[in-house]
Write a protein that holds these residues in place. Sequence first.
Motif, PDB file in Angstrom:
ATOM      1  N   GLY A  74       1.268   3.772   4.516  1.00  0.00           N
ATOM      2  CA  GLY A  74       0.180   3.446   3.598  1.00  0.00           C
ATOM      3  C   GLY A  74      -1.015   2.828   4.290  1.00  0.00           C
ATOM      4  N   PHE A  78      -2.490   6.706   5.122  1.00  0.00           N
ATOM      5  CA  PHE A  78      -2.457   7.002   3.698  1.00  0.00           C
ATOM      6  C   PHE A  78      -3.089   8.344   3.362  1.00  0.00           C
ATOM      7  N   THR A  79      -4.250   8.629   3.908  1.00  0.00           N
ATOM      8  CA  THR A  79      -4.925   9.881   3.536  1.00  0.00           C
ATOM      9  C   THR A  79      -4.185  11.107   4.061  1.00  0.00           C
ATOM     10  N   SER A  80      -3.547  11.013   5.224  1.00  0.00           N
ATOM     11  CA  SER A  80      -2.876  12.203   5.764  1.00  0.00           C
ATOM     12  C   SER A  80      -1.401  12.314   5.395  1.00  0.00           C
ATOM     13  N   ASP A  83      -0.842   9.845   0.909  1.00  0.00           N
ATOM     14  CA  ASP A  83      -1.406  10.545  -0.251  1.00  0.00           C
ATOM     15  C   ASP A  83      -0.539  11.740  -0.671  1.00  0.00           C
ATOM     16  N   LEU A  86       2.670  10.433  -2.358  1.00  0.00           N
ATOM     17  CA  LEU A  86       2.404   9.985  -3.730  1.00  0.00           C
ATOM     18  C   LEU A  86       2.129  11.184  -4.637  1.00  0.00           C
ATOM     19  N   GLU A  87       1.431  12.181  -4.123  1.00  0.00           N
ATOM     20  CA  GLU A  87       1.158  13.385  -4.910  1.00  0.00           C
ATOM     21  C   GLU A  87       2.455  14.130  -5.229  1.00  0.00           C
ATOM     22  N   GLN A  92      -0.408   9.969  -7.757  1.00  0.00           N
ATOM     23  CA  GLN A  92      -1.764   9.871  -7.226  1.00  0.00           C
ATOM     24  C   GLN A  92      -2.786   9.483  -8.289  1.00  0.00           C
ATOM     25  N   PHE A  95      -2.993   5.742  -9.014  1.00  0.00           N
ATOM     26  CA  PHE A  95      -3.108   4.849  -7.871  1.00  0.00           C
ATOM     27  C   PHE A  95      -4.278   3.872  -7.984  1.00  0.00           C
ATOM     28  N   SER A  96      -5.425   4.291  -8.513  1.00  0.00           N
ATOM     29  CA  SER A  96      -6.562   3.363  -8.604  1.00  0.00           C
ATOM     30  C   SER A  96      -6.263   2.182  -9.519  1.00  0.00           C
ATOM     31  N   LYS A  99      -3.905  -0.065  -7.682  1.00  0.00           N
ATOM     32  CA  LYS A  99      -4.532  -0.817  -6.597  1.00  0.00           C
ATOM     33  C   LYS A  99      -5.179  -2.110  -7.107  1.00  0.00           C
ATOM     34  N   ALA A 129      -1.269   0.766   1.665  1.00  0.00           N
ATOM     35  CA  ALA A 129      -2.535   1.400   1.277  1.00  0.00           C
ATOM     36  C   ALA A 129      -3.540   0.393   0.730  1.00  0.00           C
TER      37      ALA A 129
END
Length: 193
Positions: A74, A78-80, A83, A86-87, A92, A95-96, A99, A129
């Motif tokens: 995380g 996280f992006t590679s 994410d 989580l998807e 996903q 997640f906001s 956070k 993350a």
Amino acid sequence: MIEKLYNWTISLASHPFAIGFLAVVAFLESSIFPIPPDVLLIALVLASRDKAWIMASVCTVFSVIGGLFGYIIGFFLFTSIGDPILEFYGYQDHFSRFKSFYNDWGAWIVFAGGFTPIPYKVITIASGAVHLNLITFLVASIVSRGMRFFLVSTLLWYFGPPVRKIIEKNLNIFAILFFAILLLGFIVIRYVF
């Protein structure tokens, strides 16, 4: 089929690599694997009650190390990597919200994820993350995972043979309950956070 799997898992307890296998499962579950180590821990403690505390300790240590690996995913990847994980689990979109909530309740969220059927791997990756304080993460993980695995081991150590008979007699019901609880944990993460 469930009975064969159960018998295989029970027979695994006498294998020299049983505790090593438990360590691998505990590590992987904390970052990527969907099945909690409790399943194997329960079978191994029922088959070998004299090693209950060793198994709980191994489960705790390797689960926390695996959790640290999830945290690293995380934090750094996280992006590679995080994410897509989580998807894969369908988290996903939430997640906001998660956070912002995490900023206020991080330690309690890690504790809940470590102790309850809420998928711990999602918590570990999310902790990294959102850059939750590493010490907070580790303390909450050690306490919650330790409580969970030592509670399971203690109950099985104390009530061992009668519990084993009940489980073996109602194996299909317990398997259904286990998967229902696991599914409930994923649903809680998806719709609550």
